[in-house]
Write a protein that holds these residues in place. Structure first.
Motif, PDB file in Angstrom:
ATOM      1  N   ALA A 198       0.483  -4.956  14.192  1.00 42.34           N
ATOM      2  CA  ALA A 198       0.412  -3.758  13.384  1.00 42.34           C
ATOM      3  C   ALA A 198      -0.620  -3.680  12.510  1.00 42.34           C
ATOM      4  O   ALA A 198      -1.363  -4.689  12.112  1.00 42.34           O
ATOM      5  N   VAL A 199      -1.473  -2.556  12.562  1.00 42.92           N
ATOM      6  CA  VAL A 199      -2.369  -2.208  11.509  1.00 42.92           C
ATOM      7  C   VAL A 199      -2.055  -1.126  10.791  1.00 42.92           C
ATOM      8  O   VAL A 199      -1.802   0.121  11.559  1.00 42.92           O
ATOM      9  N   LEU A 200      -1.991  -0.871   9.810  1.00 41.89           N
ATOM     10  CA  LEU A 200      -1.580   0.380   8.700  1.00 41.89           C
ATOM     11  C   LEU A 200      -2.979   0.923   8.184  1.00 41.89           C
ATOM     12  O   LEU A 200      -3.776   0.110   7.296  1.00 41.89           O
ATOM     13  N   LEU A 201      -3.267   2.120   8.263  1.00 42.30           N
ATOM     14  CA  LEU A 201      -4.481   2.634   7.693  1.00 42.30           C
ATOM     15  C   LEU A 201      -4.206   3.650   7.026  1.00 42.30           C
ATOM     16  O   LEU A 201      -3.272   4.720   7.006  1.00 42.30           O
ATOM     17  N   ALA A 202      -4.933   3.659   5.953  1.00 40.97           N
ATOM     18  CA  ALA A 202      -4.861   4.849   4.727  1.00 40.97           C
ATOM     19  C   ALA A 202      -6.230   4.726   3.913  1.00 40.97           C
ATOM     20  O   ALA A 202      -6.837   3.575   3.862  1.00 40.97           O
ATOM     21  N   GLU A 203      -6.874   5.849   3.646  1.00 44.04           N
ATOM     22  CA  GLU A 203      -8.182   5.820   2.925  1.00 44.04           C
ATOM     23  C   GLU A 203      -7.841   5.492   1.506  1.00 44.04           C
ATOM     24  O   GLU A 203      -8.541   5.215   0.883  1.00 44.04           O
TER      25      GLU A 203
END
Length: 370
Positions: A198-203
């Motif tokens: 999994a890869v979780l993205l948030a600025e």
């Protein structure tokens, strides 16, 4: 290899907390890798042992084309925090603060100083901003605690790096990455090499964590000064190296080799390296992650293995109160990968028990928990 030792402020009389940085190689580009900022998360420290050994070998072979700075023990304060034979490395005993929160917001600190000084030359702007970061951190008032001093030291060491990797783990977890969405295309080979599930993205996930404190200023300054050429000069990611018990040597060696392969991808290591695998998991928004909680106290039994693909309505775990016999089954609310579980098996208020990475945003505001 050069060993650099920084003393932390406010060490108790008769003792000395210090931060050790190991510097390998030379060149214009720099990678910074630290392990176990949450000091009881030891898989990163074990991987750092392998990285230290391999980087020393590569340095002797003349294969380092840039600087690699390695901090195998990023939190000497938390490393010594034992309570009744249980390691407590996530929160500072003195303040209760999470060690990986509230790093200095460099963009806010620098913006007033950069007015009228930035132009259309991206390289020149990068050099100016990095120099300003170091100066601003050096000019801050003296740290009011050992924790504040540690945060400043770590950020100062990393803020001028082209690549920052922060090695963590979850309680029980598959391997995954946290990153900013702007960086995902460049980080995809790293996720592929590590076999991330999994890869979780948030600025901005809230909390001003270390990786965002390093990479975020470039994005914030570019938005604040749209007429200037400001590159995304720091590629940063938090790597969750599975669960807290995952310290086996073969796995650590494989993870270290995967990281070294990515350093080669970034032009920091010379020679022949295996290509990154073509296949990789898809990234999803951090806002799409379901944090599943129990509705009442009781013994927890998990009903899905880590890495399982779940659909809405699938059972994640059950909770049974041994006295009242109250029984609850907690269901998935999104389709995605069950990527983490709590290691404790007794439900408590406010304590998440399972996390599912979904593709559709279901949360907003601060995404990180403490």
């Amino acid at each position: 290899m050069e060993s650099i030792r920084h003393s932390l402020p406010w060490s108790p009389s008769g003792s000395d907390h210090h931060l050790t940085v190991l510097r390998f190689g030379s060149g214009p580009r720099k990678a910074y890798i630290q392990a176990s900022l949450h000091a009881d998360e030891l898989p990163g420290m074990r991987v750092a042992v392998e990285l230290k050994r391999r980087l020393a070998e590569l340095e002797k072979q003349g294969r380092l084309t840039g600087v690699v700075e390695l901090v195998p023990v990023a939190n000497p304060i938390g490393l010594g925090q034992m309570f009744q034979a249980t390691h407590q490395g996530r929160f500072d005993f003195a303040s209760g603060a999470n060690f990986n929160r509230d790093f200095v917001d460099l963009a806010a600190l620098l913006a007033p100083q950069l007015e009228g000084r930035l132009g259309r030359d991206g390289e020149a702007n990068m050099r100016l901003i990095r120099s300003a970061m170091l100066t601003a951190l050096d000019q801050l008032p003296p740290a009011k605690s050992a924790l504040e001093g540690l945060r400043r030291l770590l950020l100062r060491q990393a803020c001028d790096a082209d690549l920052v990797l922060d090695l963590h783990c979850d309680f029980e977890s598959i391997l995954l990455l946290y990153a900013q969405p702007q960086h995902w295309p460049r980080l995809r080979p790293l996720a592929a090499r590590l076999g991330a599930g999994a890869v979780l993205l948030a600025e901005d996930s809230g909390g001003q964590s270390f990786d965002e404190a390093c990479a975020g200023p470039w994005l914030k300054l570019a938005a604040q000064f749209p007429d200037a050429a400001i590159p995304a000069a720091c590629l940063a990611s938090t790597i969750e190296l599975r669960g807290m018990a995952d310290t086996e040597a073969p796995q650590a060696r494989d993870d270290a080799e995967a990281i070294l392969g990515f350093l080669a991808d970034q032009g920091l290591l010379a020679g022949d390296w295996p290509a990154a695998p073509a296949t990789c998991c898809e990234a999803t928004p951090f806002a799409g992650a379901q944090y599943a909680y129990a509705p009442h106290p009781g013994v927890v039994s998990y009903l899905q293995p880590l890495g399982a693909w779940v659909e809405p309505g699938d059972a994640l775990f059950e909770v049974i109160d041994p006295l009242s016999d109250r029984h609850s089954v907690i269901l998935a609310e999104t389709r995605g990968v069950l990527y983490a579980r709590e290691r404790l098996r007794y439900a408590q208020p406010g304590l998440w028990l399972a996390k599912v990475a979904g593709a559709q945003p279901i949360r907003q505001g601060r995404l990180l928990t403490d």
